[in-house]
Design a protein around this motif. Structure first.
Motif, PDB file in Angstrom:
ATOM      1  N   LEU A 190      59.328  22.186  35.722  1.00 41.08           N
ATOM      2  CA  LEU A 190      58.042  21.486  35.674  1.00 41.08           C
ATOM      3  C   LEU A 190      58.223  20.171  34.948  1.00 41.08           C
ATOM      4  N   MET A 232      49.061  27.226  37.979  1.00 42.48           N
ATOM      5  CA  MET A 232      49.197  25.819  38.342  1.00 42.48           C
ATOM      6  C   MET A 232      49.889  25.703  39.709  1.00 42.48           C
ATOM      7  N   CYS A 248      56.260  30.422  32.717  1.00 42.36           N
ATOM      8  CA  CYS A 248      56.882  30.596  34.016  1.00 42.36           C
ATOM      9  C   CYS A 248      56.878  32.095  34.322  1.00 42.36           C
ATOM     10  N   ASP A 276      47.125  18.009  27.457  1.00 43.73           N
ATOM     11  CA  ASP A 276      48.211  18.792  28.047  1.00 43.73           C
ATOM     12  C   ASP A 276      48.786  19.796  27.053  1.00 43.73           C
ATOM     13  N   TYR A 329      52.905  26.870  28.250  1.00 39.62           N
ATOM     14  CA  TYR A 329      53.196  26.930  29.685  1.00 39.62           C
ATOM     15  C   TYR A 329      54.123  28.109  29.930  1.00 39.62           C
ATOM     16  N   TRP A 386      54.089  28.746  37.790  1.00 42.30           N
ATOM     17  CA  TRP A 386      53.811  28.110  36.507  1.00 42.30           C
ATOM     18  C   TRP A 386      52.343  28.344  36.165  1.00 42.30           C
ATOM     19  N   TYR A 387      52.124  28.760  34.895  1.00 40.41           N
ATOM     20  CA  TYR A 387      50.784  28.958  34.363  1.00 40.41           C
ATOM     21  C   TYR A 387      50.607  28.083  33.130  1.00 40.41           C
ATOM     22  N   LYS A 388      49.346  27.736  32.877  1.00 44.93           N
ATOM     23  CA  LYS A 388      48.988  27.062  31.632  1.00 44.93           C
ATOM     24  C   LYS A 388      48.052  27.986  30.861  1.00 44.93           C
ATOM     25  N   PHE A 420      51.736  16.223  36.945  1.00 46.28           N
ATOM     26  CA  PHE A 420      52.535  17.445  36.904  1.00 46.28           C
ATOM     27  C   PHE A 420      53.255  17.601  38.240  1.00 46.28           C
TER      28      PHE A 420
END
Lengths: 112, 110
Positions: free
Chosen positions: A76, A46, A91, A85, A89, A34-36, A64
């Protein structure tokens, strides 16, 4: 067939709510991420799971929580959503022994 | 901890011109990747560079890696409008962890 699929694509919610984003890959990869991506397009990892086991857990608020029921899925969950937030996001997944990652289409989260 | 820096961060160029995007990284990296992201879209893998001196080409894009200088370049030849996108480089460290640069937003003007 979509290789890495995320749902939902868009998520608009109020502060304080709890929400989940789902991710599935049909590539047979062992590792998922998972990335933000923030408003300046900066991408930060993340979490990462390898075969359902957590291997990367960056400095991310405890609100999270990732969950991997099997190696094809990495979800997530976010508790008590905050304005900060709001982001996209992503994947991703990768085959064994390489970081060559395949990304999903992203989930645009807006917290109002 | 690996740090990856790209420059320029914004690039506006005319069609038909050549230009290079630079990617510097701070410590040893196992592999170096280049990705493309169109506005509102996902990231698409362009190149994987495995070793010193590696050069890969696809169409008008060519990527190279100099591990001694800790530098990768993405060279654009005779740019066309379709190349307008954000380009990211990323270095890989243990655990298949990727650290991304800030991205270079490329606009090719007709």
């Amino acid at each position: 067939d979509t290789a890495v699929s995320q749902t939902p694509k868009y998520l608009v919610t109020q502060m304080g709510n709890d929400k989940s984003i789902k991710c599935e890959q049909n590539l047979g990869h062992d590792t998922m991420y998972w990335y933000k991506q923030d408003s300046k397009k900066f991408l930060k990892i993340m979490f990462s799971y390898n075969n359902k086991e957590l291997i990367i857990n960056e400095t991310v608020p405890n609100r999270f929580s990732p969950k991997s029921p099997d190696k094809a899925h990495l979800n997530l969950h976010i508790n008590s959503l905050e304005l900060g937030d709001s982001a996209v996001y992503f994947c991703a997944s990768s085959p064994p022994g390489t970081g060559n990652q395949y990304f999903g289409a992203g989930t645009r989260l807006s917290v109002l | 901890e690996l740090k990856v820096e790209q420059n320029p961060l914004f690039l506006s160029m005319q069609e038909g011109k050549n230009y290079t995007i630079y990617c510097n990284y701070s410590t040893t990296s196992d592999r170096l990747y280049w990705y493309r992201q169109d506005p509102g879209k996902s990231l698409e893998s362009l190149f994987v560079l495995l070793s010193n001196g590696a050069v890969k080409q696809e169409g008008r894009l060519m990527a190279s890696l100099d591990t001694k200088a800790r530098l990768s370049t993405l060279h654009i030849t005779a740019a066309v409008h379709d190349l307008s996108a954000t380009y990211f480089c990323a270095g890989e460290t243990s655990g298949s962890r990727l650290t991304f640069g800030e991205g270079t937003q490329l606009t090719v003007n007709p």
